[in-house]
Design an enzyme around this catalytic site. Structure first.
Site, PDB file in Angstrom:
ATOM      1  N   ARG A 229      24.803  16.406  29.012  1.00  0.00           N
ATOM      2  CA  ARG A 229      23.863  16.427  27.890  1.00  0.00           C
ATOM      3  C   ARG A 229      22.861  15.278  28.029  1.00  0.00           C
ATOM      4  O   ARG A 229      23.219  14.184  28.487  1.00  0.00           O
ATOM      5  CB  ARG A 229      24.617  16.242  26.562  1.00  0.00           C
ATOM      6  CG  ARG A 229      25.348  17.495  26.093  1.00  0.00           C
ATOM      7  CD  ARG A 229      24.379  18.579  25.628  1.00  0.00           C
ATOM      8  NE  ARG A 229      25.062  19.767  25.147  1.00  0.00           N
ATOM      9  CZ  ARG A 229      25.346  20.840  25.895  1.00  0.00           C
ATOM     10  NH1 ARG A 229      25.010  20.877  27.158  1.00  0.00           N
ATOM     11  NH2 ARG A 229      25.957  21.882  25.353  1.00  0.00           N
ATOM     12  N   HIS A 277      17.863  22.335  32.742  1.00  0.00           N
ATOM     13  CA  HIS A 277      19.109  22.739  32.050  1.00  0.00           C
ATOM     14  C   HIS A 277      19.594  24.103  32.565  1.00  0.00           C
ATOM     15  O   HIS A 277      19.730  25.059  31.787  1.00  0.00           O
ATOM     16  CB  HIS A 277      18.909  22.766  30.529  1.00  0.00           C
ATOM     17  CG  HIS A 277      20.208  22.679  29.771  1.00  0.00           C
ATOM     18  ND1 HIS A 277      20.350  21.985  28.597  1.00  0.00           N
ATOM     19  CD2 HIS A 277      21.436  23.216  30.032  1.00  0.00           C
ATOM     20  CE1 HIS A 277      21.590  22.107  28.155  1.00  0.00           C
ATOM     21  NE2 HIS A 277      22.286  22.860  29.022  1.00  0.00           N
TER      22      HIS A 277
END
Ligand code: NDP
Ligand code: OXD
Length: 314
Positions: A229, A277
């Site tokens: 993250r 991502h």
């Protein structure tokens, strides 16, 4: 019994269609359909908006599209007592290991520097150490970290794992808890982050962490790979450490703000490798099968799989 599909930034209709095909008897609505919130029993969710839980008074289970549940757990209106499950899937795990192995090998084998040399038409031979001389440290030894660690070890890297609890894994040296973090870092040349984002792990990828990594083995300094993250990384520190040599290079798949803002200095750093991502994406097939299985379990009165502990944050 109705399933609400609420997916921030993702096409909900595609998912709803796939759920209908798999579960023809299950009522399914998307967040843009008209529905009575009191009918909703199951919520399939990614990047929840502020109003996601409004009126869901009969909610029985929250099923996360993602493996990481940090945006659900920090939602200000998260109902208490409703079980939350997350995505665990063999293909997701395989994809994450693929990403980790590709990036570890890219840095270890200096493909990064050959690319720069090619652009400059330079013929320079580097002699990377064999994999057995390089220590890869995997932070987070859960579903994803454990698989990546095992595969890196099979390739021949020295592998260290860091988690809250100690692990017994062939070929992986286990470090556990905050008291062993510094020791883990001191034995690591390439740091791979696969932690969940929690109060304890926020901003863990910062200068104080990078300064503890081993500097003697990789010729341009230690490397960080973050596929977990953006909240784990202090991006100002990463930029500064990539510029002053504290870090030799970074591979970043996740960012504090996504998409990464156009004016982020990370884009232009020669030794920073950015992906949007995509390290491991939840597949339709895997997601639909797991949700169908979870709903089946719930309706038969069986235990749901992959339940999150909100107190631990993952
Ligand atoms: P798991 O919950 O299976 O594993 C979490 C691991 O982190 C466990 O080993 C746990 O320790 C460890 N851990 C948690 N808190 C701490 C702490 N404070 N100190 C040390 N270790 C800690 O998660 P997954 O492996 O399934 O996923 C990890 C993360 O990867 C997700 O949360 C998500 O954010 C990210 N992700 C990113 C994707 C991408 O495309 N970029 C795709 C999928 C996931 P213990 O074993 O002792 O409990
Ligand atoms: C996840 C992700 O958490 O894709 O599954 O980031």
């Amino acid at each position: 019994m109705t399933l609400l599909v609420h997916l921030g930034g993702i096409d909900e209709n595609e998912w709803a269609e796939a759920f209908r095909a798999k579960m023809p008897n299950q009522k399914i609505v998307t967040s843009s359909d008209k529905f009575d919130p009191a009918d909703i029993t199951y919520l399939y969710v990614w990047k929840p908006r502020d109003d996601v839980f409004d009126g869901l008074v009969n909610l029985e289970a929250i099923l996360s599209l993602g493996a990481g549940v940090d945006p659900i757990l920090k939602h200000p209106h998260l109902p208490t007592g409703v079980p939350i499950t997350r995505f665990v899937d063999e293909t997701l795990t395989q994809c994450m290991s693929d990403y980790v192995i590709a990036n570890v090998a890219m840095h270890h084998r200096e493909l990064t520097h050959y690319r720069q040399d090619q652009r400059a038409h330079h013929w320079t031979q580097y002699y990377p150490a064999p994999a057995g001389d390089i220590a890869v440290g995997v932070m987070g030894m859960g579903q994803l970290g454990e698989d990546a660690a095992k595969k890196l070890s099979m390739i021949g890297y020295q592998v260290n794992g860091w988690s809250r609890s100690k692990k017994e894994l062939d070929g992986v040296h286990s470090f556990a808890g905050t008291e062993q973090l510094d020791d883990f870092l001191r034995h690591t040349d390439i740091l791979v982050n696969l932690l969940p984002l929690t109060a304890e792990t926020q901003n863990i990828l910062c200068r104080a962490t990078f300064e503890k990594l081993r500097r003697e083995v990789l010729p341009h300094g230690p490397v960080v790979i973050n596929a977990a993250r953006g909240g784990h990384q202090d991006e100002d520190d990463i930029v500064a450490c990539l510029n002053d040599g504290t870090l030799g290079a970074a591979s970043l798949d996740v960012f504090k703000t996504e998409p990464l803002p156009k004016d982020s200095p990370l884009w232009d750093l020669e030794n920073c490798y950015i992906t949007p991502h995509i390290a491991a994406i939840s597949s339709f097939e895997g997601g639909v099968n797991l949700v169908a299985e979870q709903i089946g379990r719930f309706e038969r009165g069986e235990q749901l799989k992959h339940i999150v502990d909100p107190a631990q944050g993952y």
